[in-house]
Design an enzyme around this catalytic site. Structure first.
Site, PDB file in Angstrom:
ATOM      1  CB  CYS A 114      -0.943   0.007   1.200  1.00 61.51           C
ATOM      2  SG  CYS A 114      -2.024  -1.422   1.186  1.00 61.51           S
ATOM      3  CG  HIS A 259      -3.489   3.219   0.873  1.00 62.98           C
ATOM      4  ND1 HIS A 259      -3.825   2.708  -0.361  1.00 62.98           N
ATOM      5  CD2 HIS A 259      -3.629   2.201   1.758  1.00 62.98           C
ATOM      6  CE1 HIS A 259      -4.157   1.431  -0.226  1.00 62.98           C
ATOM      7  NE2 HIS A 259      -4.052   1.102   1.053  1.00 62.98           N
ATOM      8  CG  ASN A 289      -6.808  -1.175  -0.226  1.00 61.04           C
ATOM      9  OD1 ASN A 289      -5.919  -0.998  -1.056  1.00 61.04           O
ATOM     10  ND2 ASN A 289      -6.567  -1.289   1.072  1.00 61.04           N
TER      11      ASN A 289
HETATM   12  C1  LIG Z   1     -11.536  -5.839   7.888  1.00 63.20           C
HETATM   13  C2  LIG Z   1     -12.495  -5.094   8.803  1.00 63.20           C
HETATM   14  C3  LIG Z   1     -13.459  -4.281   7.945  1.00 63.20           C
HETATM   15  C4  LIG Z   1     -13.250  -6.112   9.606  1.00 63.20           C
HETATM   16  O1  LIG Z   1     -14.072  -5.429  10.525  1.00 63.20           O
HETATM   17  P1  LIG Z   1     -14.125  -5.896  12.037  1.00 63.20           P
HETATM   18  O2  LIG Z   1     -15.069  -5.020  12.714  1.00 63.20           O
HETATM   19  O3  LIG Z   1     -12.731  -5.967  12.546  1.00 63.20           O
HETATM   20  O4  LIG Z   1     -14.772  -7.289  11.847  1.00 63.20           O
HETATM   21  P2  LIG Z   1     -14.324  -8.705  12.393  1.00 63.20           P
HETATM   22  O5  LIG Z   1     -13.209  -9.233  11.568  1.00 63.20           O
HETATM   23  O6  LIG Z   1     -14.141  -8.637  13.874  1.00 63.20           O
HETATM   24  O7  LIG Z   1     -15.605  -9.470  12.064  1.00 63.20           O
HETATM   25  C5  LIG Z   1     -16.880  -9.108  12.597  1.00 63.20           C
HETATM   26  C6  LIG Z   1     -17.908 -10.076  12.084  1.00 63.20           C
HETATM   27  O8  LIG Z   1     -18.159  -9.823  10.700  1.00 63.20           O
HETATM   28  C7  LIG Z   1     -17.976 -11.020   9.951  1.00 63.20           C
HETATM   29  N1  LIG Z   1     -17.491 -10.682   8.611  1.00 63.20           N
HETATM   30  C8  LIG Z   1     -16.226 -10.568   8.179  1.00 63.20           C
HETATM   31  N2  LIG Z   1     -16.211 -10.246   6.881  1.00 63.20           N
HETATM   32  C9  LIG Z   1     -17.490 -10.147   6.482  1.00 63.20           C
HETATM   33  C10 LIG Z   1     -18.091  -9.830   5.258  1.00 63.20           C
HETATM   34  N3  LIG Z   1     -17.394  -9.551   4.137  1.00 63.20           N
HETATM   35  N4  LIG Z   1     -19.435  -9.824   5.199  1.00 63.20           N
HETATM   36  C11 LIG Z   1     -20.174 -10.087   6.280  1.00 63.20           C
HETATM   37  N5  LIG Z   1     -19.647 -10.398   7.483  1.00 63.20           N
HETATM   38  C12 LIG Z   1     -18.309 -10.432   7.577  1.00 63.20           C
HETATM   39  C13 LIG Z   1     -16.980 -11.819  10.749  1.00 63.20           C
HETATM   40  O9  LIG Z   1     -17.055 -13.186  10.428  1.00 63.20           O
HETATM   41  C14 LIG Z   1     -17.413 -11.523  12.155  1.00 63.20           C
HETATM   42  O10 LIG Z   1     -18.529 -12.309  12.460  1.00 63.20           O
HETATM   43  P3  LIG Z   1     -18.721 -12.939  13.943  1.00 63.20           P
HETATM   44  O11 LIG Z   1     -18.869 -11.738  14.842  1.00 63.20           O
HETATM   45  O12 LIG Z   1     -19.941 -13.747  13.789  1.00 63.20           O
HETATM   46  O13 LIG Z   1     -17.478 -13.717  14.213  1.00 63.20           O
HETATM   47  C15 LIG Z   1     -11.770  -4.135   9.790  1.00 63.20           C
HETATM   48  O14 LIG Z   1     -10.982  -4.883  10.687  1.00 63.20           O
HETATM   49  C16 LIG Z   1     -10.901  -3.161   9.099  1.00 63.20           C
HETATM   50  O15 LIG Z   1     -11.379  -2.225   8.516  1.00 63.20           O
HETATM   51  N6  LIG Z   1      -9.570  -3.330   9.179  1.00 63.20           N
HETATM   52  C17 LIG Z   1      -8.632  -2.551   8.441  1.00 63.20           C
HETATM   53  C18 LIG Z   1      -8.503  -3.193   7.122  1.00 63.20           C
HETATM   54  C19 LIG Z   1      -7.843  -2.348   6.102  1.00 63.20           C
HETATM   55  O16 LIG Z   1      -8.060  -1.186   6.017  1.00 63.20           O
HETATM   56  N7  LIG Z   1      -7.060  -2.968   5.300  1.00 63.20           N
HETATM   57  C20 LIG Z   1      -6.394  -2.288   4.285  1.00 63.20           C
HETATM   58  C21 LIG Z   1      -4.970  -2.516   4.449  1.00 63.20           C
HETATM   59  S1  LIG Z   1      -4.027  -1.176   3.958  1.00 63.20           S
END
Ligand SMILES: CC(C)(COP(=O)(O)OP(=O)(O)OC[C@H]1O[C@@H](n2cnc3c(N)ncnc32)[C@H](O)[C@@H]1OP(=O)(O)O)[C@@H](O)C(=O)NCCC(=O)NCCS
Length: 332
Positions: A114, A259, A289
């Site tokens: 990134c 980014h 992204n």
């Molecule tokens: C990835 C991200 C959106 C996940 O959100 P989160 O709040 O951390 O979610 P979690 O991983 O704890 O998952 C929460 C629930 O949603 C579910 N879930 C995950 N992906 C899902 C999707 N695409 N659709 C529906 N549900 C989903 C999980 O299984 C989990 O379910 P559970 O509570 O029954 O176990 C978040 O962590 C994030 O924004 N991280 C930064 C990622 C980023 O910016 N990456 C770019 C890199 S530069």
């Protein structure tokens, strides 16, 4: 010492639009979940046989060259950032060079995910500042969609990423307080595996095994919460580093091009830094992204939409896998 300035910018995104509703049909996800957690409404996926990482970069480069008023033959160096190269080797830089019909000029590949575009920009900037090269093409291009896990297991990662390319042409400027004022690069390998794709690997007897295909290690892994927590610290830090070095304050920024990691990360950074919404550019809603391509695509759209004009103070910033993070402060 002379500075380098962005003389041209361009982007290319593949024609195939994939909405959240399209993803609902192939995995257990929902438009609401994706929008609430990431801000993404749709993204572009490449078309096999039409789009490649190199040729999307070439299309973006051709636009950047046109805006700069330069012929490809006038380029002195290509710097190509991607985590999704066409081949394991050689890098995509030489493929783009070939597509532009160039011979002999160097093509350098940068793989800092990134932060890749800002790392590449910084490399190009140093070559111009020292006088070694004059006209440098910097490209960020990614094809994620052929490497994502579209089963329910991969949904937290797969909904985030999209394909696309952006490019800039850098040229020297003798004007004072114009062009790239400074760049700031950082890395910390401590959490390298928290956002990574671990296979194929050179560390095993065979680079690609049936086990890797079956256990999912050929797909990107992301510890979303760890990435989120680090990103919201490092983004403001590296932006402030750029401002402090040049004697500016947050209020002096005319446009921040972060980014496009996640709209929640961008909103957090905007609020934490006290920046008005209109001074922070976002297009993740339409492209997801796109890793190394996200900053140049966003910059290109911001310029196209007239949101950046001559004399503006523009800050680019990125955080991602490595972890790596970086910024660039530009007087446009
Ligand atoms: C990835 C991200 C959106 C996940 O959100 P989160 O709040 O951390 O979610 P979690 O991983 O704890 O998952 C929460 C629930 O949603 C579910 N879930 C995950 N992906 C899902 C999707 N695409 N659709 C529906 N549900 C989903 C999980 O299984 C989990 O379910 P559970 O509570 O029954 O176990 C978040 O962590 C994030 O924004 N991280 C930064 C990622 C980023 O910016 N990456 C770019 C890199 S530069």
């Amino acid at each position: 010492m002379r500075n380098s300035k962005i003389a041209g910018v361009g982007h290319y995104v593949p024609a195939n639009v994939v909405t959240n509703q399209d993803l609902e049909k192939i995995m257990d996800t929902s438009h609401e979940w994706i929008v609430e957690r990431t801000g993404i409404q749709e993204r572009r996926y490449f078309t096999a046989g039409t789009d490649t990482t190199a040729n999307m970069g070439t299309k973006a480069a051709v636009k950047a060259l046109a805006m700069a008023g330069l012929a490809a033959s006038e380029l002195d160096l290509i710097v190509f950032a991607t985590l999704s190269p066409d081949y394991v080797f050689p890098g995509s830089g030489v493929l783009l060079q070939r597509e532009l019909g160039l011979k002999n000029i160097p093509a350098l590949d940068v793989r800092n995910q990134c932060s890749g575009f800002i790392y590449a920009l910084s490399v190009a900037d140093q070559f111009i500042k020292t006088g070694m090269y004059n006209n440098v093409l910097v490209v960020g291009s990614e094809i994620h969609s052929s490497g994502l896990d579209f089963s329910d297991k991969g949904r937290a990662v797969s909904v985030i990423f999209g394909d696309g390319a952006g490019a800039v042409v850098l040229r020297p400027t003798e004007a004072e307080n114009e062009g790239i004022l400074s760049t700031h690069l950082h890395a910390d390998g401590e959490l390298a595996e928290e956002l990574a794709c671990l296979a194929p690997t050179s560390n095993k007897k065979e680079r690609l095994t049936q086990d890797m295909l079956e256990d999912g290690s050929i797909y990107p892994y992301m510890n979303g919460q760890t990435v989120f927590k680090n990103a919201i610290i490092k983004f403001p830090e590296v932006i402030m580093e750029a401002l402090n070095q040049n004697g500016y304050q947050t209020k002096d920024i005319d446009m921040l091009i972060p980014h496009q990691a996640n709209l929640r990360i961008t909103s957090f950074v905007q609020q934490k830094m006290g920046l008005p919404e209109e001074k922070v550019f976002s297009n993740i809603q339409r492209y997801g992204n796109t890793t190394a391509a996200s900053v140049p695509i966003a910059l290109s759209e911001a310029v196209e939409q007239g949101k950046i004009k001559a004399g503006d103070l523009v800050c680019l910033a990125a955080f991602g896998s490595g972890f790596t993070w970086a910024s660039a402060l530009i007087r446009w």
